[in-house]
Design an enzyme around this catalytic site. Sequence first.
Site, PDB file in Angstrom:
ATOM      1  N   CYS A   2       0.854  -1.189   0.000  1.00  0.00           N
ATOM      2  CA  CYS A   2       0.000   0.000   0.000  1.00  0.00           C
ATOM      3  C   CYS A   2       0.887   1.235   0.000  1.00  0.00           C
ATOM      4  O   CYS A   2       2.081   1.157   0.186  1.00  0.00           O
ATOM      5  CB  CYS A   2      -0.863  -0.014   1.247  1.00  0.00           C
ATOM      6  SG  CYS A   2      -1.763  -1.562   1.431  1.00  0.00           S
ATOM      7  N   ARG A  27       1.682   1.613  -5.979  1.00  0.00           N
ATOM      8  CA  ARG A  27       1.843   0.655  -4.880  1.00  0.00           C
ATOM      9  C   ARG A  27       0.541  -0.065  -4.552  1.00  0.00           C
ATOM     10  O   ARG A  27       0.498  -0.933  -3.694  1.00  0.00           O
ATOM     11  CB  ARG A  27       2.352   1.371  -3.627  1.00  0.00           C
ATOM     12  CG  ARG A  27       3.690   2.050  -3.785  1.00  0.00           C
ATOM     13  CD  ARG A  27       4.120   2.738  -2.506  1.00  0.00           C
ATOM     14  NE  ARG A  27       4.313   1.784  -1.435  1.00  0.00           N
ATOM     15  CZ  ARG A  27       5.439   1.100  -1.254  1.00  0.00           C
ATOM     16  NH1 ARG A  27       6.461   1.283  -2.083  1.00  0.00           N
ATOM     17  NH2 ARG A  27       5.572   0.237  -0.283  1.00  0.00           N
ATOM     18  N   TRP A  74      -3.712  -1.882  -1.376  1.00  0.00           N
ATOM     19  CA  TRP A  74      -3.703  -3.143  -2.133  1.00  0.00           C
ATOM     20  C   TRP A  74      -4.162  -4.181  -1.121  1.00  0.00           C
ATOM     21  O   TRP A  74      -3.487  -4.428  -0.116  1.00  0.00           O
ATOM     22  CB  TRP A  74      -2.294  -3.468  -2.638  1.00  0.00           C
ATOM     23  CG  TRP A  74      -2.251  -4.685  -3.490  1.00  0.00           C
ATOM     24  CD1 TRP A  74      -2.512  -4.788  -4.819  1.00  0.00           C
ATOM     25  CD2 TRP A  74      -1.956  -6.020  -3.052  1.00  0.00           C
ATOM     26  NE1 TRP A  74      -2.377  -6.079  -5.243  1.00  0.00           N
ATOM     27  CE2 TRP A  74      -2.056  -6.869  -4.185  1.00  0.00           C
ATOM     28  CE3 TRP A  74      -1.610  -6.578  -1.844  1.00  0.00           C
ATOM     29  CZ2 TRP A  74      -1.827  -8.231  -4.127  1.00  0.00           C
ATOM     30  CZ3 TRP A  74      -1.381  -7.947  -1.778  1.00  0.00           C
ATOM     31  CH2 TRP A  74      -1.495  -8.758  -2.907  1.00  0.00           C
ATOM     32  N   ASN A 100       0.666  -0.128   6.139  1.00  0.00           N
ATOM     33  CA  ASN A 100       1.137  -0.964   5.031  1.00  0.00           C
ATOM     34  C   ASN A 100       1.846  -2.145   5.666  1.00  0.00           C
ATOM     35  O   ASN A 100       2.779  -1.967   6.443  1.00  0.00           O
ATOM     36  CB  ASN A 100       2.108  -0.177   4.147  1.00  0.00           C
ATOM     37  CG  ASN A 100       2.691  -1.040   3.032  1.00  0.00           C
ATOM     38  OD1 ASN A 100       2.099  -2.063   2.681  1.00  0.00           O
ATOM     39  ND2 ASN A 100       3.832  -0.650   2.506  1.00  0.00           N
ATOM     40  N   GLY A 101       1.370  -3.351   5.391  1.00  0.00           N
ATOM     41  CA  GLY A 101       2.012  -4.534   5.982  1.00  0.00           C
ATOM     42  C   GLY A 101       0.948  -5.528   6.433  1.00  0.00           C
ATOM     43  O   GLY A 101      -0.216  -5.428   6.071  1.00  0.00           O
ATOM     44  N   GLU A 490       9.535 -14.660 -19.176  1.00  0.00           N
ATOM     45  CA  GLU A 490       9.307 -13.219 -19.000  1.00  0.00           C
ATOM     46  C   GLU A 490       8.238 -12.726 -19.970  1.00  0.00           C
ATOM     47  O   GLU A 490       7.344 -11.966 -19.602  1.00  0.00           O
ATOM     48  CB  GLU A 490      10.624 -12.466 -19.181  1.00  0.00           C
ATOM     49  CG  GLU A 490      10.525 -10.964 -19.113  1.00  0.00           C
ATOM     50  CD  GLU A 490       9.976 -10.444 -17.784  1.00  0.00           C
ATOM     51  OE1 GLU A 490       9.864 -11.214 -16.825  1.00  0.00           O
ATOM     52  OE2 GLU A 490       9.631  -9.258 -17.721  1.00  0.00           O
ATOM     53  N   LYS A 494       4.706 -11.003 -18.834  1.00  0.00           N
ATOM     54  CA  LYS A 494       4.251  -9.695 -19.338  1.00  0.00           C
ATOM     55  C   LYS A 494       2.839  -9.817 -19.904  1.00  0.00           C
ATOM     56  O   LYS A 494       1.947  -9.035 -19.625  1.00  0.00           O
ATOM     57  CB  LYS A 494       5.201  -9.182 -20.424  1.00  0.00           C
ATOM     58  CG  LYS A 494       6.575  -8.741 -19.970  1.00  0.00           C
ATOM     59  CD  LYS A 494       6.613  -7.437 -19.229  1.00  0.00           C
ATOM     60  CE  LYS A 494       6.533  -7.520 -17.760  1.00  0.00           C
ATOM     61  NZ  LYS A 494       7.377  -8.284 -16.949  1.00  0.00           N
ATOM     62  N   GLU A 497       0.190 -10.500 -17.132  1.00  0.00           N
ATOM     63  CA  GLU A 497      -0.090  -9.496 -16.091  1.00  0.00           C
ATOM     64  C   GLU A 497      -0.710  -8.226 -16.651  1.00  0.00           C
ATOM     65  O   GLU A 497      -1.327  -7.482 -15.889  1.00  0.00           O
ATOM     66  CB  GLU A 497       1.152  -9.177 -15.262  1.00  0.00           C
ATOM     67  CG  GLU A 497       2.266  -8.482 -15.980  1.00  0.00           C
ATOM     68  CD  GLU A 497       3.414  -8.162 -15.030  1.00  0.00           C
ATOM     69  OE1 GLU A 497       3.199  -7.897 -13.841  1.00  0.00           O
ATOM     70  OE2 GLU A 497       4.560  -8.186 -15.501  1.00  0.00           O
ATOM     71  N   HIS A 513       6.599 -32.954 -24.051  1.00  0.00           N
ATOM     72  CA  HIS A 513       6.318 -33.681 -22.801  1.00  0.00           C
ATOM     73  C   HIS A 513       5.008 -33.257 -22.173  1.00  0.00           C
ATOM     74  O   HIS A 513       4.896 -33.174 -20.952  1.00  0.00           O
ATOM     75  CB  HIS A 513       7.492 -33.478 -21.834  1.00  0.00           C
ATOM     76  CG  HIS A 513       8.786 -33.961 -22.400  1.00  0.00           C
ATOM     77  ND1 HIS A 513       9.149 -35.288 -22.426  1.00  0.00           N
ATOM     78  CD2 HIS A 513       9.770 -33.282 -23.042  1.00  0.00           C
ATOM     79  CE1 HIS A 513      10.316 -35.408 -23.033  1.00  0.00           C
ATOM     80  NE2 HIS A 513      10.720 -34.210 -23.415  1.00  0.00           N
ATOM     81  N   LYS A 613       3.068  -2.328  -7.836  1.00  0.00           N
ATOM     82  CA  LYS A 613       4.429  -2.302  -8.367  1.00  0.00           C
ATOM     83  C   LYS A 613       5.427  -2.964  -7.441  1.00  0.00           C
ATOM     84  O   LYS A 613       6.349  -3.623  -7.875  1.00  0.00           O
ATOM     85  CB  LYS A 613       4.872  -0.856  -8.625  1.00  0.00           C
ATOM     86  CG  LYS A 613       6.268  -0.733  -9.222  1.00  0.00           C
ATOM     87  CD  LYS A 613       6.347  -1.400 -10.563  1.00  0.00           C
ATOM     88  CE  LYS A 613       7.736  -1.314 -11.155  1.00  0.00           C
ATOM     89  NZ  LYS A 613       7.848  -2.124 -12.400  1.00  0.00           N
TER      90      LYS A 613
END
Length: 618
Positions: A2, A27, A74, A100-101, A490, A494, A497, A513, A613
């Site tokens: 947050c 955030r 968040w 935040n936490g 990667e 991308k 998300e 496989h 982020k």
Amino acid sequence: MCGIVGYIGRAPAAPILLDGLARLEYRGYDSAGLATLNGHGLEIRKSVGRIDQLAALVGREEVHGDLGISHTRWATHGAVTNDNAHPHFDQSGKLAVVHNGVIENYQQLRAELLERGGHTFRSQTDTEILAHTIGQAYDDAGGPPSKARLVEAVRATLARTRGAYGLAIIHADVPEVMIGAKRGSPLAVGLGKGENFLASDPSAFARHTREVVYLKDSDMAVIERGCFDITSLTGPPGRYEVTEVEDPGAAAQKGDFAHFMLKEIFEQPGTVRDAMRGRLSHEEATARLGGLNMTPQELRDVDRVILTACGSACHAGMVGEYILEGLARVPAEVDYAHEFRLRNMPLNKDTLILAISQSGETADTLAALREGIRRGQRVRGICNNVASTIARESGGGVYMHAGPEIGVAATKSFTSQVVILSLLSLLLGRIRHLSVSEGQNILKALEALPDQVERCLELNDQVKRIAEKYAHAEGMLFLGRQHNYPVALEGALKMKEISYINANGAPSGELKHGIIAMIRPEFPTVVIAPDDVVFDKNMNNIEQVKARKGPVIAVATEGATDSLKGIADELIAVPRTLEFLTPILTVIPLQLLAYHTAVTLGCDVDKPRNLAKSVTVE
Ligand code: AGP
């Protein structure tokens, strides 16, 4: 993850809080709220959704007062609702907290409050429990309202609290003070003239002051308009240092770009150059990384490297694993930070641990770093955020100098990290067995990269067309081998998300496989097939996909595309470079592919749903 902003001064607090929150929205952006003290008590505004919805609410119902705290959330505990939005209040309604936490023992604290009676809770959050606990301690102390009484109530409560917090606290009966406290989540004090600030990240108040004190774990800051005091809840009297931060300025603006992510993709010629700036030694045909704080002998003694990180940073670490082993012949292993911190990996005295993190605040990567330090290992950080917790707690490291990365999806940070891992591998290789001429060849290839990245960006229109063609695919598969296997991961991350398409990355060799069962006409496969020693194997994979009518988007090397023509449905060619440097180029079209797909689908590219982020909670 947050964002917290607090202000105490002579100016109206609300505009400063809203502007600060807007700079911290990366955030987290599920909901937002603020509380100010207007001389008659607390004024509160909360809103589900983005900061601009809170700003509109404040615009409609003006908020007064020159002391206030605010928060962009968040969600960790509790759904995204108005009641769960911060600030939260104690039973009296006079004490306000933003947090935040994660308070790990909040259920125990809650049970104690319920046992005492007189407490009802409006939210499902751990933060409200904390507010009530502080309020109860304040009430129990009795006596006239005072700063000392409030400080003691906070101190006593935090002594009973387990878990991570970054806190800002105000009380209607003590309008001359704002309290900040930090353990595990970042919090900084901004020092103004006749005014002071609190924030999760100094960018929230950098336009007002660049004088910053980064709180350390267990610090508590008692902040007034013209002064502040920092003490430690556990250790000796708080020692703190004032640092000067950069004003993010232009970097925090989109400029002519539609999104921060696109701007940051296009910054990569410069950021790749900046990752190398001042670090290439032609006379010694090697790299210079003085920030590692390691002697040549200590570097020569390194017998293994553990690279630990999360998300895109971990993918960069996976590329680094190949490069370290290839160039320096040093055994290397990557482990997700959330795994490394819990496993009991055998470590030798000379095993070097590299913690890779753009934000420098990722909770799991910080925990992995601390586990390495606890076990006596040499731990170094590769970070972008100067003075971040990981940068400060590691014994040295290498800064990325990529500038603020605002887009939630990592782009320039990934290529900068791979460049730095290439420099480290060159350095370790040249103090072991790499010859001068080999070193000079590598330097030459490194110096060619910025222009080659520029040429990759010229593929933008082609990739945009491809993205529009496949944007409605049911899913996507990304394949790559060796150094480009992590690039496949990667590229898939991308795509996932920011476009929410179910994209998966895998080593090309895994196709047969099981994964091949997914291949069908509605399911494109991106194959990273540069002109390297495994090109023929990648060609086999492409033919296997085509045989099952799966569309193929090939990322190849300029001048080595003839065998792909007529087979690949789309052919994207990047410039030629040394094999271990290809990920810095092959990732660019994948970043653009994800970006344009998300735009085509109308997704919020810079603030994708459910994400933030910097993951500063576990
Ligand atoms: C990648 O696009 C994501 N934003 C995420 O996976 C990110 O890479 C990860 O959370 C690590 O962040 P850090 O580099 O700040 O530690």
